[in-house]
Write a protein that holds these residues in place. Structure first.
Motif, mmCIF file in Angstrom:
data_model
loop_
_atom_site.group_PDB
_atom_site.id
_atom_site.type_symbol
_atom_site.label_atom_id
_atom_site.label_comp_id
_atom_site.label_asym_id
_atom_site.label_seq_id
_atom_site.Cartn_x
_atom_site.Cartn_y
_atom_site.Cartn_z
ATOM 1 N N ASN A 211 -18.008 -16.911 -41.271
ATOM 2 C CA ASN A 211 -19.287 -16.832 -40.546
ATOM 3 C C ASN A 211 -20.027 -18.149 -40.452
ATOM 4 O O ASN A 211 -21.203 -18.178 -40.094
ATOM 5 N N GLU A 212 -19.389 -19.214 -40.868
ATOM 6 C CA GLU A 212 -19.972 -20.544 -40.641
ATOM 7 C C GLU A 212 -18.849 -21.552 -40.581
ATOM 8 O O GLU A 212 -17.783 -21.347 -41.169
ATOM 9 N N GLU A 213 -19.092 -22.652 -39.869
ATOM 10 C CA GLU A 213 -18.079 -23.702 -39.763
ATOM 11 C C GLU A 213 -18.300 -24.790 -40.798
ATOM 12 O O GLU A 213 -17.408 -25.590 -41.051
ATOM 13 N N TYR A 214 -19.483 -24.815 -41.384
ATOM 14 C CA TYR A 214 -19.787 -25.832 -42.379
ATOM 15 C C TYR A 214 -18.720 -25.787 -43.482
ATOM 16 O O TYR A 214 -18.533 -24.742 -44.105
ATOM 17 N N GLU A 215 -18.022 -26.899 -43.674
ATOM 18 C CA GLU A 215 -16.990 -26.990 -44.736
ATOM 19 C C GLU A 215 -16.092 -25.747 -44.715
ATOM 20 O O GLU A 215 -15.855 -25.102 -45.737
ATOM 21 N N ARG A 216 -15.587 -25.443 -43.540
ATOM 22 C CA ARG A 216 -14.951 -24.125 -43.403
ATOM 23 C C ARG A 216 -13.728 -23.922 -44.298
ATOM 24 O O ARG A 216 -13.317 -22.801 -44.542
ATOM 25 N N HIS A 217 -13.130 -25.018 -44.767
ATOM 26 C CA HIS A 217 -11.963 -24.856 -45.646
ATOM 27 C C HIS A 217 -12.346 -24.727 -47.112
ATOM 28 O O HIS A 217 -11.515 -24.393 -47.938
ATOM 29 N N ALA A 245 -3.280 -2.543 -34.816
ATOM 30 C CA ALA A 245 -3.019 -3.985 -34.649
ATOM 31 C C ALA A 245 -1.746 -4.418 -35.370
ATOM 32 O O ALA A 245 -1.504 -4.040 -36.510
ATOM 33 N N TRP A 246 -0.976 -5.238 -34.679
ATOM 34 C CA TRP A 246 0.295 -5.720 -35.238
ATOM 35 C C TRP A 246 0.110 -6.962 -36.100
ATOM 36 O O TRP A 246 1.007 -7.323 -36.849
ATOM 37 N N ASN A 247 -1.009 -7.636 -35.913
ATOM 38 C CA ASN A 247 -1.195 -8.868 -36.682
ATOM 39 C C ASN A 247 -2.664 -9.092 -37.017
ATOM 40 O O ASN A 247 -3.547 -8.747 -36.237
ATOM 41 N N VAL A 248 -2.877 -9.695 -38.163
ATOM 42 C CA VAL A 248 -4.213 -10.122 -38.589
ATOM 43 C C VAL A 248 -4.086 -11.571 -39.048
ATOM 44 O O VAL A 248 -3.086 -11.942 -39.662
ATOM 45 N N MET A 249 -5.085 -12.381 -38.735
ATOM 46 C CA MET A 249 -5.073 -13.780 -39.199
ATOM 47 C C MET A 249 -6.046 -13.926 -40.365
ATOM 48 O O MET A 249 -7.189 -13.482 -40.274
ATOM 49 N N SER A 250 -5.572 -14.533 -41.436
ATOM 50 C CA SER A 250 -6.483 -14.751 -42.568
ATOM 51 C C SER A 250 -7.406 -15.927 -42.246
ATOM 52 O O SER A 250 -7.074 -16.786 -41.433
ATOM 53 N N ALA A 251 -8.557 -15.930 -42.908
ATOM 54 C CA ALA A 251 -9.592 -16.923 -42.578
ATOM 55 C C ALA A 251 -9.419 -18.190 -43.407
ATOM 56 O O ALA A 251 -8.702 -18.213 -44.397
ATOM 57 N N TYR A 252 -10.100 -19.249 -42.965
ATOM 58 C CA TYR A 252 -10.062 -20.525 -43.681
ATOM 59 C C TYR A 252 -10.804 -20.468 -45.018
ATOM 60 O O TYR A 252 -10.398 -21.076 -45.998
ATOM 61 N N ASN A 253 -11.941 -19.781 -45.013
ATOM 62 C CA ASN A 253 -12.871 -19.850 -46.138
ATOM 63 C C ASN A 253 -12.369 -19.088 -47.362
ATOM 64 O O ASN A 253 -11.366 -18.376 -47.302
ATOM 65 N N CYS A 260 -8.932 -17.042 -48.554
ATOM 66 C CA CYS A 260 -8.515 -15.766 -47.943
ATOM 67 C C CYS A 260 -6.997 -15.632 -47.861
ATOM 68 O O CYS A 260 -6.463 -14.533 -48.002
ATOM 69 N N ALA A 261 -6.279 -16.733 -47.632
ATOM 70 C CA ALA A 261 -4.823 -16.637 -47.476
ATOM 71 C C ALA A 261 -4.124 -16.294 -48.782
ATOM 72 O O ALA A 261 -2.935 -15.974 -48.775
ATOM 73 N N PHE A 277 -2.494 -1.250 -43.280
ATOM 74 C CA PHE A 277 -1.950 -2.220 -42.323
ATOM 75 C C PHE A 277 -0.444 -2.383 -42.514
ATOM 76 O O PHE A 277 0.029 -2.609 -43.619
ATOM 77 N N LYS A 278 0.301 -2.261 -41.399
ATOM 78 C CA LYS A 278 1.764 -2.334 -41.479
ATOM 79 C C LYS A 278 2.315 -3.593 -40.804
ATOM 80 O O LYS A 278 3.509 -3.858 -40.830
ATOM 81 N N GLY A 279 1.435 -4.325 -40.144
ATOM 82 C CA GLY A 279 1.892 -5.524 -39.445
ATOM 83 C C GLY A 279 1.953 -6.711 -40.392
ATOM 84 O O GLY A 279 1.975 -6.545 -41.611
ATOM 85 N N PHE A 280 1.975 -7.929 -39.824
ATOM 86 C CA PHE A 280 2.037 -9.107 -40.688
ATOM 87 C C PHE A 280 0.749 -9.918 -40.587
ATOM 88 O O PHE A 280 0.018 -9.847 -39.611
ATOM 89 N N VAL A 281 0.516 -10.675 -41.650
ATOM 90 C CA VAL A 281 -0.652 -11.559 -41.688
ATOM 91 C C VAL A 281 -0.170 -12.971 -41.411
ATOM 92 O O VAL A 281 0.827 -13.420 -41.970
ATOM 93 N N VAL A 282 -0.871 -13.657 -40.521
ATOM 94 C CA VAL A 282 -0.579 -15.067 -40.263
ATOM 95 C C VAL A 282 -1.736 -15.865 -40.857
ATOM 96 O O VAL A 282 -2.885 -15.408 -40.823
ATOM 97 N N SER A 283 -1.434 -17.018 -41.402
ATOM 98 C CA SER A 283 -2.532 -17.831 -41.954
ATOM 99 C C SER A 283 -3.252 -18.510 -40.807
ATOM 100 O O SER A 283 -2.634 -18.785 -39.771
ATOM 101 N N ASP A 284 -4.548 -18.786 -40.965
ATOM 102 C CA ASP A 284 -5.168 -19.662 -39.983
ATOM 103 C C ASP A 284 -4.502 -21.024 -40.154
ATOM 104 O O ASP A 284 -3.959 -21.339 -41.217
#
Ligand code: BGC
Length: 755
Positions: A211-217, A245-253, A260-261, A277-284
């Motif tokens: 929910n913010e881009e400040y130092e997002r990693h 949904a077949w895919n979810v992306m994990s967040a940076y923060n 999150c990853a 959830f039965k699909g796969f998670v992709v990292s941001d």
């Protein structure tokens, strides 16, 4: 003895042979058997079998090495193919508002000197689509985007973005669907149905609390479990459970101390176990920091990968900004398996999730080879309808709008966003369209020859031409604008930001309009009080200096390539505005619930406002917003009546049917979005004044009325109870509210929830 010797000799010989077989021939035979291409009639090649069966069959044919290879990408936007088995790479592309170049980071592909340009339809930003409250349209948008994905030979679109607008300065608020989890969830489901219906893989992002881009990693979102479940997770839950949904992306923060990853509580416990959830998670892109904890948490595919990742990782900026990558490479995964840090069962789970989606989407059987047309008339129509329906009429004193060309002979179109189409915010979502219609183009085209249209920029867009933006030229530009306004019957002032000020990677500096734009509005309104202000941003802006004297105000967001046509059709009344705000507009940043906690201290963002986000805060704490959630005017009027709730007493296990009548009482056709809120005044724990649990968009001719129906289940009355770690609804009296905005509740009826 001899036999014995003989025996012993033959035994020795036999042992030698056995040794040779076990140490050399068997393994070799094993490898050869495994490395041979499976027969054409292998079950996994059979499209008639279920994805589950095919994935199981394929998995058992894979070597450990091949499984390990699949956990990281092979390029910037490609997963790893396994040619021996016919496993294709998943070719991805950003997302979510259309297809953009997949040939490198957005910094590279957005550069003016980018080597290869990929052009595709630019659809309105997520916030604009949310303002339509039109799930059918969002589904058609998803479908149109997916068709372009296929036409360009790709397989996966990195969207929708469903992160909640927690505060008005997030650089990516324009990408998502606003502040309400229910609305975001409904739209996410629609988008996913549109995309998956075409056999394209969506990516629901960014899981979670980005929910913010400040130092997002590096930023760590500290959130209690109730707030996570009620505000930041429901759109993902809906995407998984209703969207499939077949895919979810994990967040940076990080969330509660863990990236999150590699967050097992988020990925394994909540996404997989709680949501199913039965699909796969992709990292941001560039958000992994470990091998075993990441794979064990339920993160299945690390992106980017291969040489593209290696090169990118060596760039100083990549490191400085805190990216992490290269942790799920085959060698690292194999080493972790051999060291017992990742079990083969876990690796199998990671891989079979990817395989399942490769089968479900159909890309195993029918690769998307590309080569067909993008930006077709049908796709343009969807883009235009989205841009039009998303425009919100916020003020219209004295009925200044729509402009009547029988009375208006001249229009001054003014502002730094008038002559250029600011189609979207910046970063990975910004699409390069084949064409785009600026507000001025759209107005000129529609006004025709009987209306004179003059243009003046009035002020430079902050940051676009710093060298030329000096006091003298500012005064000159302002004078041109006031002169143009003085001579015209009406002034249309298009203000806002652009992709250099509102973007991924950094937050918006201030809620105020960019430098000089408030002055411009004030000066033009003095020169000609018949002024229409048009906002072209993704976020709310401070309006306190001019809102009282502004007769007409429209929010056109970032409307994609058709933005100018859409605006003109609303200004001239060819279309009746029907958009409603998907986020509350505070008067000042200081009024917003996260104020004082954003961006956080010591890299910790404390979400201590809890569930009081957006209207849940404004309406519960009696803080008056500039414009409330769900608000939007029309050129016609609507009357609400006849609210019925059946049964009016329920055990909570049966569905509750709610109906009401909406009638167009004005003289123009138009669409109204009817909103249903539930108020709980008796719960064990504090709850917001009310929560959105239903909405319907209805098209009505003048005088026409229609019955609108909603169905509520137990979830509509429930809150997340931390004491039991579960959803719960307290028996007692609820109120069903029907409104035209969160602050314009027109009908109310009680509902008893029995024990
Ligand atoms: C963004 C994602 C995007 C990815 C690939 C990241 O920086 O956060 O939303 O899909 O890059 O471009």
């Amino acid at each position: 003895m001899t036999p014995c010797l003989a025996t012993s000799r033959s035994h020795l010989f036999g042992s030698l042979i056995a040794l040779l077989f076990t140490t050399i021939f068997f393994p070799l035979a094993g490898i050869f058997a495994q490395k041979a291409t499976p027969p054409t009639n292998a079950p996994y090649r059979n499209p008639k079998l279920s994805a589950e069966k095919r994935a199981t069959d394929l998995l058992r044919r894979m070597t450990l090495e091949e499984k390990a290879i699949m956990l990281s990408g092979s390029g910037w936007m490609e997963s790893a193919p396994i040619p021996r088995l016919g496993i294709p790479a998943i070719n991805m592309t950003d997302g979510p508002m259309g297809v953009r170049s997949w040939l490198g980071s957005s910094a590279i592909t957005s550069a003016a000197n980018a080597v290869v340009k990929i052009e595709a339809s630019s659809f309105p930003s997520g916030i604009a689509m949310a303002a339509t409250w039109d799930t059918d349209l969002v589904q058609r948008e998803g479908q149109a985007i997916a068709q372009e994905v296929k036409a360009l030979g790709r397989d996966m679109i990195l969207g929708p973005t469903v992160n909640i607008n927690r505060q008005p300065l997030w650089g990516r608020n324009f990408e998502g669907y606003g502040e309400d989890p229910f609305l975001s969830g409904r739209l996410a489901v629609a988008y996913i149905h549109g995309v998956q219906g075409e056999g394209v893989i969506p990516s629901v992002k960014h899981f979670a609390a980005n929910n913010e881009e400040y130092e997002r990693h590096r930023i760590d979102a500290i959130i209690d479990e109730r707030t996570l479940h009620e505000i930041y997770l429901p759109a993902f839950k809906a995407a998984v459970q209703e969207g499939g949904a077949w895919n979810v992306m994990s967040a940076y923060n990080k969330v509660n101390g863990v990236h999150c990853a590699e967050s097992r509580p988020l990925l394994h416990d909540i996404l997989q176990n709680e949501f199913g959830f039965k699909g796969f998670v992709v990292s941001d892109w560039g958000s992994t920091y470990s091998t075993a904890p990441t794979a064990n948490a339920g993160m299945d595919l690390e992106m980017p990968g291969g040489e593209a990742m290696q090169k990118w990782l060596t760039l100083p900026l990549t490191q400085q900004s805190g990216n992490g990558a290269g942790w799920l490479t085959a060698d690292k995964v194999l080493a972790a398996v051999k060291a017992g840090q990742i079990t083969e069962a876990t690796l199998d789970d990671n891989v079979s999730r990817i395989l399942r989606v490769i089968f479900l989407s159909g890309i195993f059987d029918r690769p998307h080879t590309g080569g067909s047309e993008v930006d077709t008339p049908a796709q343009q129509t969807v883009a235009r309808q989205g841009a039009t329906e998303g425009i919100v009429l916020l003020k219209n004193d004295g009925g200044l709008l729509p402009l009547d060309t029988s009375k208006i002979h001249s229009i001054a179109v003014i502002g730094p966003n008038a002559a250029v189409a600011r189609t979207g915010g910046g970063g990975s979502s910004l699409v390069s369209p084949k064409y785009s219609i600026a507000p001025l183009d759209g107005i000129r085209e529609r006004a025709g020859s009987s209306v004179q249209v003059n243009y003046a920029a009035g002020v430079e867009m902050e940051g676009e031409n710093p060298a030329g933006d000096i006091a003298d030229s500012r005064a000159k530009l302002l004078k041109e604008a006031t002169d143009a306004a003085t001579k015209a019957d009406v002034a249309v002032i298009v203000v806002g930001r652009y992709s250099g000020l509102e973007a991924e990677g950094f937050d918006v500096k201030t809620m105020d309009l960019p430098a000089g734009q408030d002055d411009l509005i004030e000066a033009v309104e003095k020169a000609n009080p018949r002024a229409v202000v048009v906002l072209n941003t993704g976020n709310p802006v401070t309006m306190t200096r001019w809102i009282a004297q502004t007769p007409a105000l429209l929010d056109m967001w970032y409307g994609g390539q058709e933005t100018g046509h859409a605006l003109a059709s609303i200004l001239f009344g060819d279309e009746n505005p029907s958009g409603k705000l998907p986020a509350s507009f505070p008067k000042r940043f200081e009024d917003s619930p996260a104020y004082g906690r954003y961006p956080g201290n010591d890299l910790k963002a404390d979400y201590a406002e809890g569930i009081y986000v957006g209207y849940r805060y404004f309406d519960s704490k009696s803080v008056e917003p500039q414009f409330p959630f769900g608000f939007g005017l029309s050129y016609t009027t609507f009357a609400y009546s006849g609210l019925k709730v059946t049964p009016s007493k329920t055990s909570g296990d049966q569905l509750v049917e709610v109906s009401m009548i909406v009638r167009n009482t004005g003289s123009r056709s138009g669409a109204e979005v009817v909103e249903l809120y539930v108020h709980d005044g008796h719960s064990k724990i504090d709850r917001p004044a009310h929560e959105l649990k239903g909405f319907k968009r209805v098209d009505l001719k003048p005088g026409e009325s229609q019955m609108v129906q909603f169905t509520l289940d137990r979830a509509a009355f429930s809150y997340w109870y931390p004491a039991t770690h579960a959803w719960t609804a307290d028996p007692g009296k609820f109120e069903i509210q029907i409104g035209a905005s969160s602050r314009d509740i027109r009908l109310r009826a009680p509902l008893m929830l029995a024990r």
